[in-house]
Structures are given as structure tokens and as C-alpha cells.
Design a protein around this motif. Structure first.
Motif, PDB file in Angstrom:
ATOM      1  N   ASN A 109      20.915  67.099  44.906  1.00  0.00           N
ATOM      2  CA  ASN A 109      21.236  65.719  44.980  1.00  0.00           C
ATOM      3  C   ASN A 109      20.394  65.069  46.262  1.00  0.00           C
ATOM      4  O   ASN A 109      20.841  65.327  47.451  1.00  0.00           O
ATOM      5  CB  ASN A 109      22.861  65.676  45.423  1.00  0.00           C
ATOM      6  CG  ASN A 109      23.212  64.338  45.495  1.00  0.00           C
ATOM      7  OD1 ASN A 109      22.319  63.185  45.778  1.00  0.00           O
ATOM      8  ND2 ASN A 109      24.596  63.893  45.638  1.00  0.00           N
ATOM      9  N   SER A 134      28.792  69.648  46.749  1.00  0.00           N
ATOM     10  CA  SER A 134      27.568  69.895  47.298  1.00  0.00           C
ATOM     11  C   SER A 134      27.651  70.491  48.600  1.00  0.00           C
ATOM     12  O   SER A 134      28.485  70.168  49.461  1.00  0.00           O
ATOM     13  CB  SER A 134      26.933  68.435  47.782  1.00  0.00           C
ATOM     14  OG  SER A 134      26.665  68.037  46.384  1.00  0.00           O
ATOM     15  N   SER A 137      29.913  67.488  40.613  1.00  0.00           N
ATOM     16  CA  SER A 137      29.882  67.891  41.975  1.00  0.00           C
ATOM     17  C   SER A 137      31.024  66.811  42.901  1.00  0.00           C
ATOM     18  O   SER A 137      30.759  65.517  43.032  1.00  0.00           O
ATOM     19  CB  SER A 137      28.546  67.963  42.580  1.00  0.00           C
ATOM     20  OG  SER A 137      28.633  68.220  44.101  1.00  0.00           O
ATOM     21  N   VAL A 167      31.308  57.477  33.175  1.00  0.00           N
ATOM     22  CA  VAL A 167      31.987  58.001  31.883  1.00  0.00           C
ATOM     23  C   VAL A 167      33.382  58.364  31.988  1.00  0.00           C
ATOM     24  O   VAL A 167      33.813  59.410  32.616  1.00  0.00           O
ATOM     25  CB  VAL A 167      30.918  59.289  31.506  1.00  0.00           C
ATOM     26  CG1 VAL A 167      31.187  59.833  30.120  1.00  0.00           C
ATOM     27  CG2 VAL A 167      29.606  58.964  31.300  1.00  0.00           C
ATOM     28  N   LYS A 209      19.654  65.170  40.745  1.00  0.00           N
ATOM     29  CA  LYS A 209      20.428  64.066  40.643  1.00  0.00           C
ATOM     30  C   LYS A 209      19.961  62.977  41.515  1.00  0.00           C
ATOM     31  O   LYS A 209      19.851  62.829  42.748  1.00  0.00           O
ATOM     32  CB  LYS A 209      21.939  64.315  41.032  1.00  0.00           C
ATOM     33  CG  LYS A 209      22.966  63.334  40.792  1.00  0.00           C
ATOM     34  CD  LYS A 209      24.363  63.953  41.283  1.00  0.00           C
ATOM     35  CE  LYS A 209      25.560  62.930  41.086  1.00  0.00           C
ATOM     36  NZ  LYS A 209      26.577  63.878  41.761  1.00  0.00           N
ATOM     37  N   LEU A 243      36.200  55.356  43.399  1.00  0.00           N
ATOM     38  CA  LEU A 243      36.220  55.773  42.092  1.00  0.00           C
ATOM     39  C   LEU A 243      35.370  54.836  41.232  1.00  0.00           C
ATOM     40  O   LEU A 243      35.645  53.579  41.558  1.00  0.00           O
ATOM     41  CB  LEU A 243      37.563  56.175  41.425  1.00  0.00           C
ATOM     42  CG  LEU A 243      38.351  57.397  42.333  1.00  0.00           C
ATOM     43  CD1 LEU A 243      39.577  57.705  41.712  1.00  0.00           C
ATOM     44  CD2 LEU A 243      37.491  58.526  42.257  1.00  0.00           C
ATOM     45  N   SER A 244      34.639  55.229  40.185  1.00  0.00           N
ATOM     46  CA  SER A 244      33.962  54.229  39.467  1.00  0.00           C
ATOM     47  C   SER A 244      34.929  53.582  38.358  1.00  0.00           C
ATOM     48  O   SER A 244      36.095  54.114  38.269  1.00  0.00           O
ATOM     49  CB  SER A 244      32.816  54.970  38.741  1.00  0.00           C
ATOM     50  OG  SER A 244      33.557  55.869  37.707  1.00  0.00           O
ATOM     51  N   CYS A 281      33.584  62.640  36.747  1.00  0.00           N
ATOM     52  CA  CYS A 281      34.272  62.641  38.010  1.00  0.00           C
ATOM     53  C   CYS A 281      35.540  61.829  38.129  1.00  0.00           C
ATOM     54  O   CYS A 281      36.694  62.181  38.220  1.00  0.00           O
ATOM     55  CB  CYS A 281      33.252  62.657  39.074  1.00  0.00           C
ATOM     56  SG  CYS A 281      34.011  62.559  40.775  1.00  0.00           S
ATOM     57  N   SER A 306      25.291  72.966  43.948  1.00  0.00           N
ATOM     58  CA  SER A 306      24.545  71.604  44.278  1.00  0.00           C
ATOM     59  C   SER A 306      24.421  71.497  45.755  1.00  0.00           C
ATOM     60  O   SER A 306      24.865  71.712  46.560  1.00  0.00           O
ATOM     61  CB  SER A 306      25.676  70.338  43.972  1.00  0.00           C
ATOM     62  OG  SER A 306      25.389  69.226  44.792  1.00  0.00           O
ATOM     63  N   SER A 310      25.409  60.193  34.193  1.00  0.00           N
ATOM     64  CA  SER A 310      26.600  60.356  35.103  1.00  0.00           C
ATOM     65  C   SER A 310      26.924  58.993  35.871  1.00  0.00           C
ATOM     66  O   SER A 310      25.704  58.148  35.964  1.00  0.00           O
ATOM     67  CB  SER A 310      26.200  61.194  36.415  1.00  0.00           C
ATOM     68  OG  SER A 310      26.930  61.061  37.589  1.00  0.00           O
ATOM     69  N   THR A 311      28.032  58.571  36.283  1.00  0.00           N
ATOM     70  CA  THR A 311      28.736  57.387  36.577  1.00  0.00           C
ATOM     71  C   THR A 311      29.131  56.508  35.257  1.00  0.00           C
ATOM     72  O   THR A 311      28.432  56.199  34.478  1.00  0.00           O
ATOM     73  CB  THR A 311      27.652  56.579  37.195  1.00  0.00           C
ATOM     74  OG1 THR A 311      27.402  57.067  38.585  1.00  0.00           O
ATOM     75  CG2 THR A 311      28.239  55.173  37.816  1.00  0.00           C
ATOM     76  N   PHE A 365      23.289  58.733  36.950  1.00  0.00           N
ATOM     77  CA  PHE A 365      22.673  58.581  38.295  1.00  0.00           C
ATOM     78  C   PHE A 365      23.955  58.864  39.539  1.00  0.00           C
ATOM     79  O   PHE A 365      24.886  59.029  39.022  1.00  0.00           O
ATOM     80  CB  PHE A 365      22.393  56.997  38.577  1.00  0.00           C
ATOM     81  CG  PHE A 365      21.235  56.313  37.894  1.00  0.00           C
ATOM     82  CD1 PHE A 365      20.052  56.751  38.195  1.00  0.00           C
ATOM     83  CD2 PHE A 365      21.294  55.575  36.747  1.00  0.00           C
ATOM     84  CE1 PHE A 365      19.032  56.411  37.416  1.00  0.00           C
ATOM     85  CE2 PHE A 365      20.568  54.841  36.152  1.00  0.00           C
ATOM     86  CZ  PHE A 365      19.288  55.454  36.299  1.00  0.00           C
ATOM     87  N   ASN A 366      23.283  58.999  40.362  1.00  0.00           N
ATOM     88  CA  ASN A 366      24.150  59.520  41.443  1.00  0.00           C
ATOM     89  C   ASN A 366      24.905  58.098  41.765  1.00  0.00           C
ATOM     90  O   ASN A 366      24.495  57.146  41.545  1.00  0.00           O
ATOM     91  CB  ASN A 366      23.576  59.790  42.804  1.00  0.00           C
ATOM     92  CG  ASN A 366      24.441  60.637  43.803  1.00  0.00           C
ATOM     93  OD1 ASN A 366      25.529  60.558  43.639  1.00  0.00           O
ATOM     94  ND2 ASN A 366      24.202  61.067  44.767  1.00  0.00           N
TER      95      ASN A 366
HETATM   96  C1  LIG Z   1      35.567  62.072  46.039  1.00  0.00           C
HETATM   97  C2  LIG Z   1      34.248  62.379  45.713  1.00  0.00           C
HETATM   98  C3  LIG Z   1      33.391  63.590  46.171  1.00  0.00           C
HETATM   99  C4  LIG Z   1      32.019  63.527  45.868  1.00  0.00           C
HETATM  100  N1  LIG Z   1      31.311  64.475  46.368  1.00  0.00           N
HETATM  101  C5  LIG Z   1      29.981  64.663  45.651  1.00  0.00           C
HETATM  102  C6  LIG Z   1      29.218  65.777  46.256  1.00  0.00           C
HETATM  103  O1  LIG Z   1      29.689  66.613  47.046  1.00  0.00           O
HETATM  104  N2  LIG Z   1      28.015  66.047  45.595  1.00  0.00           N
HETATM  105  C7  LIG Z   1      27.437  64.966  44.745  1.00  0.00           C
HETATM  106  O2  LIG Z   1      26.506  64.974  44.206  1.00  0.00           O
HETATM  107  N3  LIG Z   1      28.231  63.937  44.256  1.00  0.00           N
HETATM  108  C8  LIG Z   1      29.620  63.849  44.835  1.00  0.00           C
HETATM  109  N4  LIG Z   1      30.264  62.886  44.471  1.00  0.00           N
HETATM  110  C9  LIG Z   1      29.737  61.931  43.416  1.00  0.00           C
HETATM  111  C10 LIG Z   1      30.126  62.180  41.697  1.00  0.00           C
HETATM  112  O3  LIG Z   1      29.541  63.547  41.716  1.00  0.00           O
HETATM  113  C11 LIG Z   1      29.670  61.318  40.650  1.00  0.00           C
HETATM  114  O4  LIG Z   1      28.361  61.471  40.788  1.00  0.00           O
HETATM  115  C12 LIG Z   1      30.112  60.070  40.888  1.00  0.00           C
HETATM  116  O5  LIG Z   1      31.662  59.981  41.474  1.00  0.00           O
HETATM  117  C13 LIG Z   1      29.844  59.120  39.742  1.00  0.00           C
HETATM  118  O6  LIG Z   1      30.444  59.639  38.638  1.00  0.00           O
HETATM  119  P1  LIG Z   1      32.049  58.969  37.956  1.00  0.00           P
HETATM  120  O7  LIG Z   1      31.769  57.746  37.646  1.00  0.00           O
HETATM  121  O8  LIG Z   1      32.428  60.011  36.987  1.00  0.00           O
HETATM  122  O9  LIG Z   1      32.916  59.237  39.126  1.00  0.00           O
HETATM  123  C14 LIG Z   1      31.461  62.698  44.641  1.00  0.00           C
HETATM  124  C15 LIG Z   1      32.416  61.660  44.232  1.00  0.00           C
HETATM  125  C16 LIG Z   1      33.683  61.526  44.685  1.00  0.00           C
HETATM  126  C17 LIG Z   1      34.518  60.329  44.007  1.00  0.00           C
END
Ligand SMILES: Cc1cc2nc3c(=O)[nH]c(=O)nc-3n(C[C@H](O)[C@H](O)[C@H](O)COP(=O)(O)O)c2cc1C
Length: 334
Positions: A134, A46, A21, A248, A171, A218-219, A268, A107, A245-246, A197-198
Motif C-alpha cells: 500500500n 498493514s 487490510s 463493494v 494497492k 466507511l464507504s 471492508c 500488507s 476495492s472501495t 483503489f485505496n
Molecule cells: C478502519 C479501517 C482500517 C483500515 N486499515 C487499512 C490498512 O491497515 N491498510 C490498508 O491498506 N487499508 C486499510 N483500510 C482501507 C481498506 O482496506 C479499504 O481499502 C477501504 O476501506 C475501501 O474499501 P471499502 O469500501 O470496502 O471499505 C482501512 C479501512 C478502514 C475502514
């Protein structure tokens, strides 16, 4: 040909890569593009509880102002017939379902179990294959206990799952006292999936303007260690599907999470950095690795490295920590 199908919260996925998401999944065009690049499923950006409540309040005010409706008749009113900003979200889900074959998971970002859960039914009616909650408790409030924060999850889960028949996942963040017990208790609810995790935005301070800023939106791949540890500890101990999640970012990370026991991963930051074609690269890498190691399907190796066979995983981790600590000590002397 290697078989990369998996199931996640009862949904059949052609492969275990779910686009998280985020802004990556907030338009129909993006979702179509992600499917074309190989995504196994998408979690739509979301919708916030506040948006749902504002929308409902706005509609009620409009109706009352025009004398259009009496308060007692609210429960019989068809909200779809009047202007509805939240309708954009429902339309996106309905349009996506009409255009793509992969599962489309909605979401909702929520902080209470009040008033909004009825909306989950509208998400189901729009055609969503599932709902990811979430839940964002205000754990920064020193007057709220760990039990109160945890209870919020159970209240929201109970409300939503009593209203819909599509699968629901949650999440969670890693900020929980007794995390493994919390995950175990979540697994005893009707939810089908748990996303570990979130990742919250990281705050920073600008020392010249004295302002709070956001950093590291960004992660990095190193952050994958946290979900890896907990997927490994919890898979095999809970019946729900776990989704990593986070952090990968590549096929290696994907393989590691599957080995730890994840049913799927969410990606993401890596797609923000490299574009949707990165999904195909990750899948190619997964298939190469499966061939090299003689696995023709994901279940043949999924969970192979989970800690389920260890009676006390925390103690096992402590032993590993002691071994590293002792080696370092010897190294510095010599
Ligand atoms: C720009 C951006 C917008 C995001 N928007 C949402 C969101 O609307 N809802 C949500 O559950 N997570 C949101 N996230 C979190 C991601 O879904 C994800 O959990 C987080 O970035 C960790 O994953 P990653 O390491 O692959 O980035 C967002 C992340 C980013 C970078």
C-alpha cells in the motif's frame, strides 16, 4: 452447482471475496472467523514502514548499548533472536497460515524504498502467500512532480520483487496523472496484482472547535463507480490481475466488478457494517445471479462488460456524457 473459484496473483481462491487490510484482519481470531464465514482470502492489516524502521533501529541501539555487536556484523546477525515488536506481525501471519486454508496476504504501508524492503523476505519466511504494497506517496507536497511520485512506486516494487518469490501486488490510489498509462507501466513490472483503489480517510472541520476531524470512515456503495470505471477500462489491457476495492458492499457490486474484468474484489466497510456473515450473503447472491443467467463458472462472464473492445474508452465515455447532458437539456425545456 456453480463454480465460484478464481485465481488472483497466481493464488487459487475458492471465491472472489477478499477481506481488505483493516482492523477486520488484525487478529488470528478474526481471520479464522472470516474464513468460517466464506472469505476467499484475507489481506492482513498493514504494517507501516515506520514501524519496521523503528523496530530495526531499536534493536540496533539495544545491541550497541550492551556492546553486544559491532556495526560491521549487523548484516550477519539473526534479528529473530532478540525482542522484536514487528515479530507480532510475523507471528500473526505464521499462526494464520497454520490455522486457515485460505490465502493470507500480508500488507505493508510504505512511503519510501529505503531500508525496509529486506523485511519483505521475513514476511515470506513467515509463510505469507503474497504481499500487498500500500504505497502512500506524499502527493500533497507541491514540490514533488507527478513523475517523482510515480517513480516511488517503481523503486519500491523493484526492491521488494527482487527479494521475494511470493506474488506481490500493489494497492494504488486514483490520484495519478495519466492513470491508465501509470497502470500500464505498473503492469510491466514483476507485480502480479493491482488493487484499484485505496480509499483515504476523508477530512472534515469541526466549525465549533476549529479542529480537523475524520468523517465517513466507511464507504458507501455509490463509491464503487470509480473502481468500476477503471477496472472496465484497464482489464484486458494489462496482464496483471485487477482487484476492485472501495464501495463493494453487496453481491450486485461484486457481479458488476467481475463483469468489468476484476479477478477478485476486496470488501471492508460492508463487513464492518454488517459483520462477517455478510460475506456468505454476498456469495449466495453471486451464485443466485450466476444460476439465473446460466453461468456455471466465473470466467464465463468475467470481463464481459470491459471496455477492451472500445478503441478509445475515454471518447466513448464522453459520448455517453453528452447523451445524458442532451437528454437533461431537453427535459428541462419540455
Ligand atoms: C478502519 C479501517 C482500517 C483500515 N486499515 C487499512 C490498512 O491497515 N491498510 C490498508 O491498506 N487499508 C486499510 N483500510 C482501507 C481498506 O482496506 C479499504 O481499502 C477501504 O476501506 C475501501 O474499501 P471499502 O469500501 O470496502 O471499505 C482501512 C479501512 C478502514 C475502514
Amino acid at each position: 452447482m456453480t463454480n465460484t473459484t478464481t485465481s488472483y496473483m497466481g493464488l487459487k481462491l475458492k471465491n472472489p471475496i477478499i477481506v481488505s487490510s483493516s482492523g477486520l484482519t488484525d487478529t488470528l481470531g478474526n481471520i479464522i472467523d472470516l474464513e468460517a464465514n466464506g472469505a476467499g482470502a484475507v489481506v492482513v492489516k498493514s504494517l507501516f514502514e515506520e514501524e519496521i524502521l523503528m523496530d530495526a533501529e531499536d534493536n540496533m541501539n539495544k545491541m550497541q548499548a550492551t556492546g553486544f555487536i559491532y556495526p560491521e556484523t549487523f548484516e550477519y546477525f539473526d534479528y529473530d533472536e532478540i525482542s522484536d515488536p514487528v515479530g507480532d506481525y510475523l507471528k500473526l501471519i505464521a499462526d494464520a497460515k497454520a490455522k486457515v486454508k485460505i490465502p493470507v496476504i500480508a500488507s505493508i504501508n510504505c512511503v519510501t524504498a529505503n531500508k525496509w524492503p529486506d523485511f519483505a523476505k521475513r514476511i515470506q519466511d513467515a509463510g505469507a502467500d503474497g504481499i500487498e504494497l500500500n504505497i502512500f506517496p506524499l502527493s500533497s507536497d507541491p514540490d514533488r512532480t507527478a513523475e517523482e511520485n510515480d517513480q516511488l512506486y517503481f523503486d519500491i516494487i523493484n526492491s521488494v520483487t527482487s527479494l521475494v518469490t511470493i506474488p506481490v501486488s500493489v494497492k494504488i490510489s486514483s490520484y495519478h496523472a495519466a492513470l491508465s498509462n501509470f497502470i500500464k507501466r505498473l503492469s510491466q513490472t514483476p507485480i502480479k496484482g493491482i488493487v484499484l483503489f485505496n480509499r483515504y480517510y476523508r477530512p472534515d472541520i469541526d466549525i465549533n472547535t476549529f479542529e480537523y476531524t475524520t468523517t465517513n470512515v466507511l464507504s458507501t456503495p455509490a463509491e464503487m463507480a470509480l473502481p468500476l470505471r477503471w477496472i472496465s477500462i484497464m482489464s484486458g489491457r494489462v496482464s496483471n490481475d485487477l482487484c476492485a476495492s472501495t464501495g463493494v458492499h453487496n453481491s450486485e457490486g461484486l457481479v458488476k466488478q467481475l463483469l468489468a474484468g476484476a479477478k477478485a474484489v476486496q470488501v471492508c466497510s460492508a463487513i464492518y457494517r454488517n459483520g462477517p456473515s455478510h460475506i456468505r450473503e454476498m456469495l449466495d447472491g453471486l451464485q443466485r445471479w450466476m444460476k439465473e443467467h446460466g453461468f456455471d463458472n466465473i470466467d464465463a462472464f468475467r470481463g464481459k462488460m470491459s471496455q477492451v473492445h472500445s478503441h478509445n474508452p475515454t471518447a466513448m465515455e464522453r459520448v455517453q456524457f453528452m447523451q445524458i447532458f442532451n437528454k437533461r437539456g431537453k427535459g428541462s425545456k419540455g
